[in-house]
Design an enzyme around this catalytic site. Structure first.
Site, PDB file in Angstrom:
ATOM      1  N   GLU A 173      31.839  33.163  33.350  1.00 23.07           N
ATOM      2  CA  GLU A 173      31.905  33.043  34.808  1.00 23.07           C
ATOM      3  C   GLU A 173      31.108  34.201  35.408  1.00 23.07           C
ATOM      4  OE1 GLU A 173      35.582  31.703  36.299  1.00 23.07           O
ATOM      5  OE2 GLU A 173      35.358  32.659  38.259  1.00 23.07           O
ATOM      6  N   ASN A 216      40.277  34.661  34.905  1.00 24.00           N
ATOM      7  CA  ASN A 216      40.854  33.313  35.021  1.00 24.00           C
ATOM      8  C   ASN A 216      41.084  32.865  33.584  1.00 24.00           C
ATOM      9  OD1 ASN A 216      40.481  33.307  37.884  1.00 24.00           O
ATOM     10  ND2 ASN A 216      38.303  32.962  37.504  1.00 24.00           N
ATOM     11  N   LYS A 293      45.346  38.764  36.404  1.00 29.23           N
ATOM     12  CA  LYS A 293      45.033  38.235  37.740  1.00 29.23           C
ATOM     13  C   LYS A 293      46.150  37.243  38.060  1.00 29.23           C
ATOM     14  CE  LYS A 293      41.585  35.348  40.159  1.00 29.23           C
ATOM     15  NZ  LYS A 293      40.221  34.778  40.111  1.00 29.23           N
ATOM     16  N   GLU A 297      43.542  32.944  43.978  1.00 29.52           N
ATOM     17  CA  GLU A 297      42.583  31.855  43.765  1.00 29.52           C
ATOM     18  C   GLU A 297      43.139  30.791  42.825  1.00 29.52           C
ATOM     19  OE1 GLU A 297      39.002  33.985  42.583  1.00 29.52           O
ATOM     20  OE2 GLU A 297      38.487  34.235  44.691  1.00 29.52           O
ATOM     21  N   LYS A 371      39.307  46.084  43.715  1.00 33.11           N
ATOM     22  CA  LYS A 371      37.871  45.887  43.965  1.00 33.11           C
ATOM     23  C   LYS A 371      37.391  46.904  44.993  1.00 33.11           C
ATOM     24  CE  LYS A 371      37.359  41.044  42.731  1.00 33.11           C
ATOM     25  NZ  LYS A 371      36.784  39.714  43.021  1.00 33.11           N
ATOM     26  N   ASP A 376      35.034  41.059  48.486  1.00 33.32           N
ATOM     27  CA  ASP A 376      34.628  40.573  47.168  1.00 33.32           C
ATOM     28  C   ASP A 376      33.195  40.962  46.809  1.00 33.32           C
ATOM     29  OD1 ASP A 376      34.846  39.266  44.795  1.00 33.32           O
ATOM     30  OD2 ASP A 376      34.713  37.241  45.598  1.00 33.32           O
ATOM     31  N   GLU A 404      26.950  39.311  41.096  1.00 32.47           N
ATOM     32  CA  GLU A 404      27.270  37.957  41.539  1.00 32.47           C
ATOM     33  C   GLU A 404      26.727  37.652  42.941  1.00 32.47           C
ATOM     34  OE1 GLU A 404      31.485  37.378  41.599  1.00 32.47           O
ATOM     35  OE2 GLU A 404      31.344  35.577  42.832  1.00 32.47           O
ATOM     36  N   GLU A 522      19.916  44.344  50.942  1.00 28.08           N
ATOM     37  CA  GLU A 522      20.842  44.307  52.093  1.00 28.08           C
ATOM     38  C   GLU A 522      20.107  43.825  53.335  1.00 28.08           C
ATOM     39  OE1 GLU A 522      22.437  48.112  53.283  1.00 28.08           O
ATOM     40  OE2 GLU A 522      24.120  47.161  54.310  1.00 28.08           O
TER      41      GLU A 522
HETATM   42  C1  GCU Z   1      35.189  36.131  42.879  1.00 30.17           C
HETATM   43  C2  GCU Z   1      34.373  35.356  41.900  1.00 30.17           C
HETATM   44  C3  GCU Z   1      35.226  34.571  40.950  1.00 30.17           C
HETATM   45  C4  GCU Z   1      36.226  35.493  40.296  1.00 30.17           C
HETATM   46  C5  GCU Z   1      36.999  36.261  41.353  1.00 30.17           C
HETATM   47  C6  GCU Z   1      37.879  37.336  40.756  1.00 30.17           C
HETATM   48  O1  GCU Z   1      35.835  35.287  43.761  1.00 30.17           O
HETATM   49  O2  GCU Z   1      33.523  34.482  42.583  1.00 30.17           O
HETATM   50  O3  GCU Z   1      34.390  33.990  39.986  1.00 30.17           O
HETATM   51  O4  GCU Z   1      37.104  34.779  39.500  1.00 30.17           O
HETATM   52  O5  GCU Z   1      36.112  36.906  42.210  1.00 30.17           O
HETATM   53  O6  GCU Z   1      37.429  38.480  40.763  1.00 30.17           O
HETATM   54  O7  GCU Z   1      38.956  37.062  40.301  1.00 30.17           O
END
Ligand code: GCU
EC number: 3.2.1.139
Length: 836
Positions: A173, A216, A293, A297, A371, A376, A404, A522
């Site tokens: 990911e 995830n 986590k 999400e 973070k 994000d 990302e 930026e």
């Molecule tokens: C962002 C990212 C996801 C990731 C998430 C996280 O949203 O796009 O891919 O899973 O951060 O840090 O948990």
């Protein structure tokens, strides 16, 4: 990693072609090294057990010296007679050679290096520290630094980990360097050689832990076969002092273990985790710990059972405690279904809201992983207010080495300056100096644990990250995790010497490009604190500002015809500014004291609002996007100036990416400017936006087998439309008469390169072929691809210095392939020095 000036006589010739797999550990020969440094006669590694980092240090020293000096030294486990490079722990050294005062101030993972006497001494507080010292010595030699010196180095923080978001099926990911080095087809890979090589790289930048799977997390990681696989991975990383850890899925007791619940306060759930943890530790006795986590999400977590996040974290903490493990519990907890019509709603508030009442309720071996910003990994965010909120909880900072939201390693973005802004940020807790770096180290609030987690996402690509230049970010991550006061340019300079050699021009050029890269990105992606204006619903790569709003993800810009920005003030907005300590809160509460680069993060203002520079917000948008894209063009010529100075393999690889970035920066520039120009209807004072005198729109050409196509988002096409072939098997032709004066031009063609096909194109002038290409960037670039004509797939190819006569017939023939209908946006005839 200290910086020293180089002896001028050490300039070396061109390195041979390199694929990047050795990264900064190339140990290229340093000519006449022997003249400057009298090498000891042998290496003494004070531990001969193969899994010991001290043994590894001995082997590494042998390998490095062979490369740098072309000399083979023997490695022994003891020796007193002749001069030696001695590497070992304090204990081992004292046993063999007697007590020594110099090491007294060493801390865990720290080392002492002395090149002053007859022997070179490399002494670690622990074995890992000794290995770090060996890498330090080799790094000095490889950089031609042969000065006599003695010094101690201790880490700023105990936790210096990477996170890898690898999935069990081998995908990653947000990874841009190919598939996983750890997993394949649902299992830990059979071949763990690359994992060992990665551990070596990590050890050389003093990273001591790695979480090898996606946050995830897939529950099948806990199968017996995979636990055995974890054991194999840990076995090959252990000699490098890199401890393996894993991400867990909170629902595992139910979804994998077959229990009826995953409630953290249910004793059977607790017992299940204890057993599972004991089983893993049996195979991986030094496992670093777990990363979790939860309730984020869509991931399961304790809130499902009305338990607190601390209840959840502590359940794991109890399980790993007897084994010395640590729980990294992520603060990235938020509701992704919030309603934008409520002015007070704000995702940026979530972390503090979820965690502030839990301060002091986490077990001692829990670290809350935060973070760097409240949303994000955006191109610009203020530091997360959670850093100064948690005083009785250990914390760490989460950074993304895998960019990302910052160009996915197809754009050069050197991240150290961004990270340093956050690390150096003074949160002014209790009106005292309280830098983020000193909070996460544990120092400021006197916490026992803390540090950093960098999301790296290396893959099987020989370059590790998909781009040679992106490796400066991994190197810088390690350097700053060890010492956040390190200087961004010094770090780069070291990395360049080790990666590309000693040529000053190579160094100066890469430094110039790298240091300009974050500001440029930026400028053309999202300025004034509005975030990276990418497509947040899809691939996070190209522009799509409208995608930020109108959904529950909460990355809102609240842009309308007249105004833009999030009102995060206490007096009138979401109250987010009030989550900072009073001094900082006051600064962000007021427009006058909010820095311009965070204006739209904290305030909702009219486009005509004047900045401190005197420009209006909208004019700043237009100008910054032009400026940023113009800087990206210069990276191409800067890199070109290194032709012949960098081996061809890496030169070409980097050139390809810089050309891509230059083209894609124009896609960003035009797209964002068109969007806000269209929305606000405020003209660009410099009359550039919407005015492209060198372009011929494809849809205005005469079309045969091609048709006009309304691109979505509209602003990702010049003039809002492009052309596609009428069917997926029809060859299309677009022709026009060249209206420009005769002369030499760079002919730039903007087209869309989708995944799912490799269309081919040919362009000619009066039947004279100018160039041909295929839409195959998906095989070459590694960024998240798109199946649409949009800001992710939009790109440019340029044919330089073409002689053109006014009235020539320009013809483009496009052959579709798969779902790619040979899409073309426009053609630009650019006179020398013009980019548009
Ligand atoms: C962002 C990212 C996801 C990731 C998430 C996280 O949203 O796009 O891919 O899973 O951060 O840090 O948990």
């Amino acid at each position: 990693m200290r910086f020293f000036s180089l002896l001028p006589a050490l300039l070396v010739g061109l390195a041979t072609a390199e694929d990047g797999s050795q990264a900064w550990l190339r140990y290229a020969p340093v000519p006449n090294a022997n003249r400057y440094h009298s090498l000891p006669l042998s290496i003494v590694a004070l531990n001969s057990t193969k899994s010991s980092p001290v043994y590894t240090a001995g082997q590494e020293l042998q390998k490095g010296i062979k490369g740098i000096f072309q000399e083979q030294l023997n490695v022994n486990s003891a020796g007193k007679g002749s001069s030696s490079i001695i590497v070992g722990t304090i204990d081992a050294y004292s046993k063999a050679y007697g007590d020594c005062d110099e090491f007294k101030e060493l801390e865990d993972d720290g080392f002492y290096l002395s090149t002053e006497g007859r022997d070179v001494k490399i002494i670690g507080k622990n074995e890992r520290g000794a290995l770090y010292g060996a890498f330090e010595y080799l790094s000095r030699l490889a950089q031609g630094n042969f000065a006599s010196d003695s010094y101690l180095a201790n880490p700023h923080a105990p936790i210096r980990w990477t996170n890898e978001w690898d999935n069990m099926d081998g995908s990653i990911e947000r990874g841009y360097g190919g598939p996983s080095i750890f997993f394949q087809n649902g299992y830990v890979a059979d071949n763990v050689t690359r994992a060992a090589e990665y551990a070596r790289l990590l050890a050389s930048i003093r990273i001591n832990g790695i979480i090898i799977n996606n946050v995830n997390a897939n529950v099948t990681l806990l199968s017996a076969r995979n636990i055995e696989g974890l054991g194999r991975l840990a076995d090959v990383m252990r000699p490098y002092g890199v401890q393996l850890g894993i991400s867990l899925n909170f629902s595992s007791p139910q979804s994998f273990g077959g229990l009826s619940s995953y409630d953290p306060l249910d004793p059977s759930v607790d017992a299940w985790w204890t057993n599972t943890t004991n089983t893993i530790y049996k195979r991986v006795p030094d496992m670093a710990g777990y990363l979790v986590k939860a309730n984020s999400e869509g991931q399961p977590g304790p809130l499902t059972y009305n338990r607190t996040l601390a209840d959840g974290a502590n359940m794991f903490a109890r399980a790993v405690k007897p084994h010395g493990g640590v729980i990294m519990f992520r603060a990235f907890v938020y509701d992704n279904h919030i309603n934008e019509s409520n002015w007070k709603n704000d995702r940026a508030n979530a972390a503090v809201e979820f965690f502030k009442d839990l301060d002091g309720k986490f077990d001692e071996n829990v670290v809350v992983q935060i973070k760097y910003g409240p949303i994000d990994f955006q191109v610009r965010e203020p530091a997360s207010p959670l850093f100064s909120t948690l005083r009785n909880t250990s914390t760490s900072i989460e950074l993304q080495v895998t960019p990302e939201y910052l160009g996915q390693n197809c754009h050069l973005v050197y991240l150290a300056p961004l990270w340093k802004e956050i690390l150096d940020f003074d949160t002014r807790a209790d009106n005292k100096s309280s830098k983020v770096s000193n909070i996460i180290s544990g120092q400021r609030f006197k916490r026992p644990l803390g540090g950093s987690a960098g999301v790296v996402n290396v893959g099987t690509n020989t370059t590790w990250l998909g781009s040679h230049l992106a490796m400066s970010n991994l190197y810088a991550y390690g350097a700053l995790a060890w010492d956040p006061s390190a200087d961004s340019v010094d770090i780069l300079r070291e990395w360049i010497r080790l990666t590309f050699g000693f040529d000053e021009k190579v160094s100066d050029t890469i430094i110039e490009m790298s240091m300009k890269s974050w500001p440029a990105y930026e400028n053309y992606s999202g300025n004034l604190g509005i975030q990276t204006l990418t497509d947040i619903i899809y691939t996070h790569f190209g522009p799509n500002p409208a995608s930020q709003d109108g959904n529950g993800w909460g990355q809102w810009t609240r842009a309308d015809k007249f105004s833009i920005g999030m009102d995060r003030t206490v007096k009138n907005g979401t109250g987010n500014a009030g989550q900072y300590s009073p001094e900082v809160a006051q600064r962000y509460e007021n427009i006058e004291t909010t820095p311009d680069n965070l204006l739209l993060w904290f305030h909702h203002v009219n486009y005509t609002q004047k900045l401190k520079s005197g420009k209006s917000v909208i004019q700043h948008f237009y100008d910054a996007h032009y400026e940023g894209a113009a800087t990206a063009q210069t990276f191409v010529s800067l890199w070109e100036s290194l032709k012949g100075k960098v081996d061809e393999e890496r030169y070409n690889h980097i050139m390809f990416r810089q050309v891509f970035q230059a083209g894609h920066s124009l896609v960003w520039r035009d797209s964002i400017n068109q969007f806000y120009h269209n929305l606000s209807e405020i003209p660009d004072e410099a009359k550039r936006v919407g005015n492209h005198p060198y372009r011929i729109e494809a849809e205005k050409m005469s079309l045969d087998g091609y048709k006009t196509y309304a691109v979505n988002p509209f602003h990702t096409a010049s003039g809002y439309t492009a052309i596609v072939t009428t069917t997926n098997s029809t060859t299309g032709t677009a022709t026009t008469t060249v209206p420009f004066d005769s002369g030499a031009y760079d002919i730039a063609i903007n087209y869309y390169d989708l995944i799912g096909g490799k269309a081919s194109y040919e362009v000619s002038l009066n039947n004279r072929t100018i160039g041909a290409w295929r839409g195959d960037l998906e095989d070459k670039l590694g960024h998240a691809p798109s199946i649409y004509l949009d800001g992710h797939s939009a790109t440019r190819i340029t044919f330089k210095g073409v002689e053109v006569t006014k009235g020539d017939t320009l013809k483009i023939v496009g052959r579709p392939d798969g779902i790619e209908p040979a899409p073309i946006d426009y053609v630009s005839f650019l006179p020398p020095g013009v980019v548009d």
